[in-house]
Scaffold this motif. Structure first.
Motif, PDB file in Angstrom:
ATOM      1  N   TRP A  39      62.183  51.674  76.804  1.00  0.00           N
ATOM      2  CA  TRP A  39      61.540  51.703  75.486  1.00  0.00           C
ATOM      3  C   TRP A  39      60.733  52.993  75.319  1.00  0.00           C
ATOM      4  N   THR A  40      60.134  53.469  76.404  1.00  0.00           N
ATOM      5  CA  THR A  40      59.358  54.715  76.344  1.00  0.00           C
ATOM      6  C   THR A  40      60.256  55.898  75.996  1.00  0.00           C
ATOM      7  N   LEU A  41      61.427  55.945  76.610  1.00  0.00           N
ATOM      8  CA  LEU A  41      62.366  57.025  76.310  1.00  0.00           C
ATOM      9  C   LEU A  41      62.826  56.980  74.859  1.00  0.00           C
ATOM     10  N   VAL A  42      63.094  55.780  74.362  1.00  0.00           N
ATOM     11  CA  VAL A  42      63.514  55.634  72.968  1.00  0.00           C
ATOM     12  C   VAL A  42      62.401  56.076  72.022  1.00  0.00           C
ATOM     13  N   ALA A  43      61.151  55.704  72.364  1.00  0.00           N
ATOM     14  CA  ALA A  43      60.009  56.102  71.534  1.00  0.00           C
ATOM     15  C   ALA A  43      59.837  57.621  71.531  1.00  0.00           C
ATOM     16  N   LEU A  44      59.987  58.246  72.698  1.00  0.00           N
ATOM     17  CA  LEU A  44      59.880  59.712  72.780  1.00  0.00           C
ATOM     18  C   LEU A  44      60.983  60.384  71.969  1.00  0.00           C
ATOM     19  N   LEU A  45      62.171  59.794  71.994  1.00  0.00           N
ATOM     20  CA  LEU A  45      63.265  60.339  71.186  1.00  0.00           C
ATOM     21  C   LEU A  45      62.940  60.243  69.703  1.00  0.00           C
ATOM     22  N   GLY A  46      62.358  59.109  69.287  1.00  0.00           N
ATOM     23  CA  GLY A  46      61.967  58.956  67.886  1.00  0.00           C
ATOM     24  C   GLY A  46      60.952  59.993  67.462  1.00  0.00           C
TER      25      GLY A  46
END
Length: 234
Positions: free
Chosen positions: A6-13
């Protein structure tokens, strides 16, 4: 999904938001094209991801032929599907850019034509897989086809220098033909688009794996039911 995922997805966003700010606000207009040049950040980044996706399909297809593990075929299949979507973005954004700069939506420029051929090649890859009922045979045929189709990628890259055309050459042997701020914006778009490709590839592959496992379970259930019917009938 785990916390780090989820952290990686948030950073991508967050990266996508920053990329949009740089594309439309921070980066300056071009001297000749003005604000139309902003299409380049989406267009070129989409092309890089499309070529990467098809290259991954070709490579993983070969790995599948050697290792015979379904995960490689699943990754190759999903990567090809993503590549087709991004190539569609390339063709659409290129047409919009062409209408603004060349005053025509389409011209049979060598780079445009070879890119359109690439789109048809991998659309045929998807249709070919769907037309073969046996999954193992479909994987083998698609692996060979996907590698052969990828030959068009270096042809597209060299088409600007091999043939006379009107498509601009953004990246040359000497570097980028643009100011540093535009180079940084373009490279950041590359990074964000590749990150988005990676996330889509990961999620879609997990979904494809689940679909294949469900299909296998259904096949086992049908076979078991058929054997039961034979026993009862006898």
């Amino acid at each position: 999904m785990k916390k780090w995922q989820w952290t990686l997805v948030a950073l991508l966003g967050i990266g996508m938001i920053i990329s949009q700010y740089m594309d439309f606000i921070a980066s300056p207009p071009e001297a000749q094209m003005g604000n139309v040049v902003r299409i380049m950040y989406f267009h070129v980044a989409s092309a890089v991801v499309a070529f990467t996706a098809f290259g991954v399909t070709a490579l993983l297809g070969l790995i599948y032929l050697v290792r015979k593990k379904w995960i490689w075929d699943q990754l190759a299949r999903v990567s090809a599907e993503i590549g087709v979507v991004y190539t569609t973005f390339v063709l659409i954004s290129g047409s919009i850019w062409g209408d603004a700069v060349w005053n025509t939506w389409w011209t049979w420029d060598p780079t445009l034509t070879t890119t359109l051929i690439l789109w048809f090649l991998y659309l045929a890859y998807i249709l070919l897989r769907a037309s073969i009922a046996d999954r193992e045979r479909a994987a083998k045929v698609a692996s060979v086809y996907g590698f052969i189709a990828a030959i068009d990628i270096p042809i597209i890259h060299q088409s600007v220098t091999w043939w006379r055309g009107i498509h601009p050459n953004v990246i040359t042997a000497q570097g980028f033909n643009m100011p540093p701020i535009m180079v940084f914006t373009l490279l950041f778009s590359f990074l964000v688009f590749l990150g988005l490709y990676s996330v889509i590839l990961w999620i879609s592959t997990m979904m494809a794996k689940d679909r294949d496992e469900l299909s296998d379970l259904r096949e086992l259930a049908r076979n078991a039911l058929a054997k039961y019917d034979e026993r009862v009938g006898s």
